[in-house]
Motif scaffolding. Structure first.
Motif, PDB file in Angstrom:
ATOM      1  N   GLN A 378      11.241   0.428  -0.334  1.00 45.10           N
ATOM      2  CA  GLN A 378      10.383   0.620   0.835  1.00 45.10           C
ATOM      3  C   GLN A 378      11.210   0.700   2.118  1.00 45.10           C
ATOM      4  N   VAL A 379      12.236  -0.166   2.240  1.00 46.91           N
ATOM      5  CA  VAL A 379      13.104  -0.147   3.415  1.00 46.91           C
ATOM      6  C   VAL A 379      13.851   1.179   3.498  1.00 46.91           C
ATOM      7  N   GLN A 380      14.345   1.649   2.375  1.00 47.16           N
ATOM      8  CA  GLN A 380      15.051   2.934   2.347  1.00 47.16           C
ATOM      9  C   GLN A 380      14.139   4.059   2.813  1.00 47.16           C
ATOM     10  N   ARG A 381      12.895   3.990   2.412  1.00 45.04           N
ATOM     11  CA  ARG A 381      11.947   5.048   2.761  1.00 45.04           C
ATOM     12  C   ARG A 381      11.622   5.045   4.254  1.00 45.04           C
ATOM     13  N   SER A 382      11.573   3.843   4.848  1.00 48.18           N
ATOM     14  CA  SER A 382      11.149   3.747   6.249  1.00 48.18           C
ATOM     15  C   SER A 382      12.295   3.677   7.250  1.00 48.18           C
ATOM     16  N   ALA A 383      13.388   2.953   6.886  1.00 48.80           N
ATOM     17  CA  ALA A 383      14.467   2.719   7.848  1.00 48.80           C
ATOM     18  C   ALA A 383      15.824   3.219   7.382  1.00 48.80           C
TER      19      ALA A 383
END
Length: 438
Positions: A378-383
């Protein structure tokens, strides 16, 4: 003088049982990164499918504390051996059934639903397995407890090696199309063979002398842990949390990230296999060192190094040095944090609630391994991936703080009830000097 026959059998049984349990449990981890998103979540966007696949992966870790409480309760009341036979059987059957599941294309939503159910059963099984396996070795040993208990933790990367070899061999023989159609099932179906071997060995081991000598059996071990060891339990969770976050980062998330970055799947599997094999040596070596240096210095050193290593991990993968990244992470840095945990957790609780306390602390900390790939995806996708090392470092800081709050446990006796807050109060009488014959 060589270790006693029962100690050798206990260590061999714990190691082999751990290998088999983690072959099954981590086979799912690898498959969730490279197969299940295409087989069970084929209707989703590739990145979303990966996140969904990691979500089912996480359910196994969410179920592990339940397994720790359930089998810990009866393990503290009825004995370690009986529960270990049950956990191994449950894991073997659940993994075999995963190999028989229909795909999303065949039955729709029933396929991922069945996958989640069997993953939960896997989690319950491995949640009960670890504590009993560690205690079978630790409670048979009279010295060098860190070394002997570490064979249970060493079984995890060895199980990873076997699962990766099984997947790699099947992929090479079947080809890409056949591998996605049926080849991925073969390693899961082989679980039933490993189950037979494991049960044969495990049934030859006697109950631990420490448990047999215990005069009082608690009717509610979980209540005892929560009432008498609350601070110890919380610190135990904090000590192990970063080790599990780092473990799943290295063995699960990096696999999916490496494939997305353009590294061939087989290259990543080979790197993971090599680094997991080296990790077996690292875990045993650092655990043996903790017998002489203490549990705290080794774990603290590993946490500090892992916090720094996170910032070079992804640049190494991006530049094609995935083998170096995984070998350094899995075989050198991570074992410092992870190896001594087997002995440390067993030394924190008294005999009447040790199975429950050790299992619960370890498995709650283990939630970090189940949730980290989902969180990082999720972090990779957003940030972007650049934010992930900071999160990993924060978990390592937590481990440092909690480890410093514990007293050294390496010379704590496992016999008797000990101090009400073992590891945070006065140490019990030490066992024979380290290096003495076991």
């Amino acid at each position: 003088m060589a270790p006693t026959t029962q100690l050798r059998r206990a260590v061999a049984s714990s190691f082999l049982g751990s290998v088999i349990e983690y072959y099954d449990f981590l086979l799912y981890a690898t498959a969730s990164a490279i197969v299940f998103n295409k087989v069970f979540f084929s209707s989703l966007d590739p990145l979303v499918g990966t996140i969904a696949s990691f979500g089912t992966f996480a359910t196994g870790y969410l179920a592990r504390p339940l397994g720790g409480v359930l089998f810990g309760h009866y393990g503290d009341r009825l004995g370690r051996k009986r529960m270990l036979v049950l956990t191994m059987t449950l894991m073997g059957v659940a993994s075999f059934l995963i190999g028989l599941l229909p795909t999303y294309a065949q039955v729709g939503w029933l396929a991922p639903a069945g996958l989640v159910l069997l993953r939960v059963l896997q989690g319950i099984a491995v949640g009960g397995e670890w504590g009993g396996a560690v205690l079978m070795s630790a409670e048979h040993a009279t010295s060098r407890r860190g070394l002997w208990a570490s064979f249970t933790n060493a079984g995890a990367p060895c199980g990873m090696v076997l699962s990766n070899l099984a997947l790699s061999a099947t992929a090479a023989l079947a080809g890409e199309k056949a591998f996605l159609e049926w080849g991925w099932r073969v390693p899961f179906l082989l679980s039933v063979v490993l189950l037979g071997i494991g049960l044969f060995v495990r049934l030859k081991v006697d109950e631990t002398p420490v448990f047999r000598a215990e005069r009082t059996r608690s009717s509610a071990p979980l209540v005892d842990v929560l009432r008498h060891h609350p601070r110890t339990l919380l610190l135990a969770v904090g000590v192990g949390l970063a080790a599990f976050v780092a473990q799943s980062t290295l063995t699960t998330f990096v696999l999916a990230y490496g494939v997305q970055a353009g590294t061939p799947r087989q290259v990543i599997l080979n790197a993971l296999t090599l680094s997991s094999a080296c990790a077996v040596i690292g875990i045993i070596a650092w655990s043996a060192a903790s017998d002489r240096l203490g549990r705290r210095p080794v774990v603290l050193g590993g946490a500090v190094l892992m916090a720094a290593f996170g910032f070079v991990l992804f640049p190494l993968v991006d530049n094609g040095f995935v083998v170096i990244a995984l070998v350094l992470g899995q075989a050198v840095v991570h074992p410092m944090m992870y190896g001594p945990l087997a002995a440390l957790y067993s030394e924190l609780f008294s005999t009447g609630s040790r199975y429950t306390g050790a299992s619960l602390g370890y498995q709650i900390a283990g939630l970090g391994a189940g949730l980290a790939p989902l969180l990082f995806a999720q972090v990779q996708r957003s940030a972007g991936v650049g934010a992930i090392p900071f999160i990993l470092a924060a978990f390592c800081v937590l481990t440092v703080v909690c480890t410093l709050a514990l007293h050294e446990t390496s010379r704590t006796s496992l016999t008797g009830d000990g101090d009400a807050e073992r590891g945070t109060g006065q140490l019990a009488a030490p066992p024979r000097a380290h290096g003495a014959d076991a």
